[in-house]
Design a protein around this motif. Structure first.
Motif, short mmCIF file in Angstrom:
data_model
loop_
_atom_site.label_atom_id
_atom_site.label_comp_id
_atom_site.label_asym_id
_atom_site.label_seq_id
_atom_site.Cartn_x
_atom_site.Cartn_y
_atom_site.Cartn_z
N SER A 1 -55.90 78.69 34.27
CA SER A 1 -57.15 79.14 34.88
C SER A 1 -56.90 79.73 36.27
O SER A 1 -57.42 80.80 36.60
N GLU B 1 -67.01 88.19 27.49
CA GLU B 1 -66.18 87.13 28.07
C GLU B 1 -64.73 87.17 27.62
O GLU B 1 -64.04 86.15 27.62
N PRO C 1 -67.64 71.05 26.11
CA PRO C 1 -68.40 71.68 27.21
C PRO C 1 -68.58 70.78 28.44
O PRO C 1 -68.84 71.28 29.53
N GLU C 2 -68.41 69.47 28.27
CA GLU C 2 -68.57 68.55 29.40
C GLU C 2 -67.27 68.29 30.15
O GLU C 2 -67.25 67.56 31.13
N ALA D 1 -63.51 72.84 30.63
CA ALA D 1 -64.58 73.83 30.47
C ALA D 1 -65.12 74.26 31.83
O ALA D 1 -65.45 75.43 32.05
N GLU D 2 -65.17 73.31 32.75
CA GLU D 2 -65.74 73.59 34.08
C GLU D 2 -64.87 74.55 34.88
O GLU D 2 -65.37 75.47 35.53
N VAL E 1 -64.01 81.47 32.08
CA VAL E 1 -65.10 81.93 31.22
C VAL E 1 -65.85 80.73 30.68
O VAL E 1 -65.31 79.62 30.63
N LYS E 2 -67.08 80.94 30.28
CA LYS E 2 -67.89 79.84 29.74
C LYS E 2 -67.79 79.74 28.22
O LYS E 2 -68.22 78.75 27.63
N ARG E 3 -67.27 80.78 27.59
CA ARG E 3 -67.20 80.81 26.13
C ARG E 3 -66.35 79.65 25.61
O ARG E 3 -65.27 79.38 26.14
N ASN E 4 -66.83 79.01 24.58
CA ASN E 4 -66.10 77.87 24.01
C ASN E 4 -64.93 78.33 23.14
O ASN E 4 -64.93 79.46 22.66
#
Lengths: 355, 355
Positions: free
Chosen positions: B52, B70, B302-303, B307-308, B312-315
């Motif tokens: 990241s 994304e 997502p939690e 993910a944070e 990107v937010k895409r799973n």
């Protein structure tokens, strides 16, 4: 006391080798699958002197015998013992497609075919330098493995003391590295490589004769991204091949590949190698793939100590000598070792026998 | 100075993570193959915070951007850089038959089918205990791997803190060990296992709730031939799971299996684990098979911190989290470690993020 513990003790005396209860168990499990001594060595993952000492002790104790075809077979007493201890036949689930390597040699079939074609007149393995060639499938899988780890394309690669396998030739033939330097003690192999490099116009590859017992000159140190080797399993040879390989790496993140076998060194020795790699040399081990490297039985087998100490005179029928494929990564602060090495116990010690 | 060195330095500052030139190179190589962040983590074999931070620095430097789907994409400047440095797209030659494990799960297809059938109502992975289930193919391949190494039949086996994978259940279901003890902190899994053991009459298997932060009582120490585990990758958890696993081994020759990932710990941490295993604990490492264990993305993804901190937010779309499969062998003089562990940084530290 568990009878296997006593058998292991006796084998230690008879063979002057490091074995323990588990070693005896593995030999018995292998003997339930095959009577061929070399297959038993292969299945039990033991140094030849260890497997041999255990078989001799089993015979001495009336648990096994050698039949007139030179098959090793359990006696009724031996069968009773394995039943009592719950020892079952060796099983093997290795993948038929990739021969258990995880990377199939046919993933780049054109490359495999070209390698076979180019190397059909390769020099034979000779005893002088502890040579033993891996199968062409092994050599090609090594290159594909390197590629799948990002260690091939546009890299400066040195292949040291492993050219009986023609790994350097295969690396160059992939046409993917930036440069390839092959060094080996055997002039026959160096000449073979250089002739092919010229013939195919592989201008970024060259081969030169070098005895790894000697330190590298300064201009060889810190010049490569990746080294590949296949050392004899003695501690001095490990330093000369792997220590010096690490010394050729340009910087942290540099990568090394090499084979290490349990046929010429014990799991005890492996622990020493691993402690040395991770503490003294400052590298991390990222891969150990057992039985990745399959060796073609060398013509000089009948003259080896292995053949001499084996409990039978029958020669190996197929591939029995395999090694694991190691990948290491040099971390910040890694050590460049480059001392001279004496000739003593370079190729052979109490666990080695195939030289 | 090589521009990758500068990018790595900046990523170290931004992410407070251990990365080096090679890490940046691997991310760029992965980005030439996929724009999906989770696939990039997978291909680059980096901890999520490291991958990241590198992606964020590439964006900051105008070398990459995130498009409106994304996807992470290289800019013209980024493409020029990879061309200049000779970085090529990630390639993968993993065997399609055995999924790169070397042991195909279908080698015992009846066993695989029975495992699927029995576990169809398995408890879901929950966040409380850093759970994440491997695929059923992985679990079955683990058992076959153990069998092919002589570590299953008539062995006393303990499976500790890995029952989200139902590995203990699979080991028992093979009906080959002498006894199986499953311990896990999650009562749901223990109840699930015990119900199936009763239903199938697997009288030699039992499961019990245990928190591995606590030392084992004396009657658990030195009682098993083989342990299997899947620790979180922090140093305290490594001790609690692997140190305590080794402590349960009866004698030298005892064997341990566990997963270790490069997604939640770096190759730097791996070196520390390996030095500790081979020096402090006195074991040898016989196998490290990368990407052996494939994890099904957990519902709580997502939690997570992963993910944070992702750019990107895409799973994740598919499997992206994998771990290597380690096998170790305890040698004479191996150490039985069994201290209490505090709660601090048990599941999470600067390199971990998927809890």
């Amino acid at each position: 006391m568990n009878p296997l513990v006593k058998l292991a003790e006796r084998a230690r005396e008879v063979g002057q080798v490091r074995v323990y209860k588990k070693s005896v168990e593995r030999v018995l499990s292998a003997l339930l699958k095959s009577g061929d001594f070399w297959e038993v060595v292969d299945m039990s993952d033991l140094p030849v002197p260890a497997a041999s000492a255990i078989v001799k002790v089993l015979i001495e104790e009336g648990l096994a015998f050698i039949d007139d075809t030179e098959d090793i077979r359990l006696t009724q007493k031996g069968m009773d013992l394995v039943r009592e201890l719950g020892i079952e036949p060796y099983v093997d689930y290795a993948c038929g497609a990739c021969e258990g390597r995880g990377i199939p040699f046919y993933a780049d079939i054109e490359f495999y075919r070209e390698f076979l074609q180019i190397t059909k007149d390769r020099p034979k393995a000779i005893r002088d330098y502890d040579q033993g060639s891996v199968t062409p499938e092994t050599t090609v899988a090594r290159v594909l493995f390197m590629d799948s780890r990002g260690d091939l394309r546009n890299k400066d690669i040195i292949v040291l003391g492993a050219e009986d396998d023609l790994t350097g030739l295969a690396v160059a033939l992939s046409r993917k590295p930036r440069s390839v330097l092959v060094i080996d003690i055997d002039k026959r192999l160096i000449d073979f490589d250089n002739a092919i490099f010229r013939e195919l116009g592989l201008d970024n590859a060259r081969a030169m004769v070098w005895d790894l017992r000697n330190p590298f000159p300064p201009e060889m140190l810190g010049k490569f991204d990746v080294f590949v080797s296949d050392p004899p399993e003695t501690l001095p040879a490990f330093r000369a091949f792997i220590g010096r390989g690490i010394a050729t790496l340009r910087e942290e993140g540099g990568v090394g590949y090499f084979g290490l076998t349990l046929r010429d060194s014990s799991v005890f020795r492996w622990r020493e190698f691993q402690a040395s790699l991770t503490t003294e040399f400052g590298v991390a081990i990222t891969d150990i793939v057992q039985d990745f490297n399959d060796y073609i039985t060398w013509d000089y087998h009948p003259e080896t100590r292995a053949a001499e100490i084996a409990p039978v005179k029958r020669n190996p029928k197929g591939i029995w000598y395999r090694s694991a494929w190691y990948r290491i990564e040099a971390l910040p602060g890694f050590k460049r070792w480059n001392e001279a090495i004496s000739d003593d116990v370079f190729y052979l010690d109490e666990e080695g026998s195939t030289t």
